[in-house]
Design an enzyme around this catalytic site. Structure first.
Site, short mmCIF file in Angstrom:
data_model
loop_
_atom_site.label_atom_id
_atom_site.label_comp_id
_atom_site.label_asym_id
_atom_site.label_seq_id
_atom_site.Cartn_x
_atom_site.Cartn_y
_atom_site.Cartn_z
N THR A 171 0.74 -1.25 0.08
CA THR A 171 -0.11 -0.04 -0.08
C THR A 171 0.99 1.17 0.07
O THR A 171 2.04 1.26 0.64
CB THR A 171 -0.77 0.10 1.27
OG1 THR A 171 -1.62 -0.93 0.96
CG2 THR A 171 -1.63 1.28 1.18
N PHE A 173 1.46 5.10 0.60
CA PHE A 173 0.69 6.32 1.89
C PHE A 173 1.30 7.59 1.32
O PHE A 173 2.58 7.62 0.53
CB PHE A 173 1.01 5.92 3.24
CG PHE A 173 0.25 4.73 3.87
CD1 PHE A 173 -0.68 5.01 4.70
CD2 PHE A 173 0.86 3.59 3.61
CE1 PHE A 173 -1.26 3.78 5.16
CE2 PHE A 173 0.30 2.45 3.96
CZ PHE A 173 -0.88 2.68 5.04
#
Length: 281
Positions: A171, A173
């Site tokens: 992921t 960020f």
């Protein structure tokens, strides 16, 4: 002490990213992405750490819509390797599980184990919250898909470790701040986030983006959306490689501005090493 807001509960992936980026900071868990951004805008927090893309599930947060309206700036990016464990109350076994709780993205990233178990699923606000709910229920028929840190925090037992479908699950960020932090042009790889609204004329987007192609500027992300109701011209959130003051990027931005009614630089920040490794791979 720096206060960092994030969406989710302690033990979530957002909390982990925050602790890696800003160790020793004061954490401010929020119930929504809007609340996390508002905390920075209002001064309750200094920064916000927000997930924007997942390698398996795609877009996570509507940052392309939230960021231009928030008045905040992107000052950094971070790629976090994502791991999910199936966890339940102490003494439980996978054979007893009937229902698995987690965030919708976590459920979509662990389809194989859910299919194998044949379990019913229940969507929660975030992964760590699912672990907390299972701990509060104290029922071996309920389990959660959550990061390993959540099991330690809520006293749960890992029933199966590392159940994400993709071992390379990652992921991305971004870190948001009230103040823009524009580093100088160097040899280090940089990223630039932009917002623009095209003029309401034929082929406006094609012409607006033409400068990036002719100047060999790599466009890594583009998201479109409408501002308000009606048939207004579309707005776009774009990420490009390199610094806006680099000559070929400056030339591309000049052409973009010519065919746009509004252009805003939302952040200039170092490219994370993970992005460079992906390019080499």
């Amino acid at each position: 002490m720096t206060t960092v807001a994030y969406q989710g509960e302690p033990g979530s992936n957002s909390a982990t990213a925050t602790q890696i980026l800003y160790p020793g900071s004061s954490e401010l868990p929020c119930t929504s992405f809007d609340q996390a951004l508002d905390a920075v805008t209002l001064g309750t927090a200094d920064l916000a750490v927000i997930p924007v893309d997942n390698s398996a599930a795609g877009r996570v947060a509507d940052v392309h819509h939230l960021l231009p309206e928030s008045g905040l700036f992107v000052i950094a990016e971070y790629f976090l390797a994502i791991r999910f464990d199936l966890m339940g109350v102490p003494g439980a076994s996978p054979a007893e599980v009937e229902c698995v709780r987690s965030h919708v993205h976590a459920l979509s990233q662990c389809r194989k184990v859910l299919r194998e178990g044949g379990w019913r699923t229940l969507v929660t606000d975030d992964t760590a919250g699912a672990a907390r709910e299972v701990a509060e229920l104290g029922d071996p028929r309920h389990a959660a898909l959550a990061p390993p840190a959540a099991a330690l925090r809520y006293g749960l037992e890992v029933l199966r470790a590392g159940v994400e479908d993709d071992p390379d699950n990652t992921t991305r960020f971004v870190v948001l701040s009230r103040e823009a932090s524009v580093p100088p042009v160097t040899d280090e790889p940089m990223m630039t986030s932009l917002f623009f609204a095209v003029r309401n004329i034929p082929s406006a987007l094609y012409k607006a983006l033409g400068g990036f192609a002719s100047s060999a500027v790599n466009l890594t992300k583009i998201e479109s959306y409408q501002m308000g109701a009606g048939l207004n011209a579309s707005c776009f959130y774009v990420e490009i490689e390199d610094h806006p003051d680099e000559p070929r990027v400056a030339l591309a931005l000049q052409e973009l501005r010519f065919f746009s009614s509004e252009v805003r630089v939302l952040g200039v920040y170092p490219a994370h090493p993970h992005r460079l490794r992906e390019r080499v791979g």
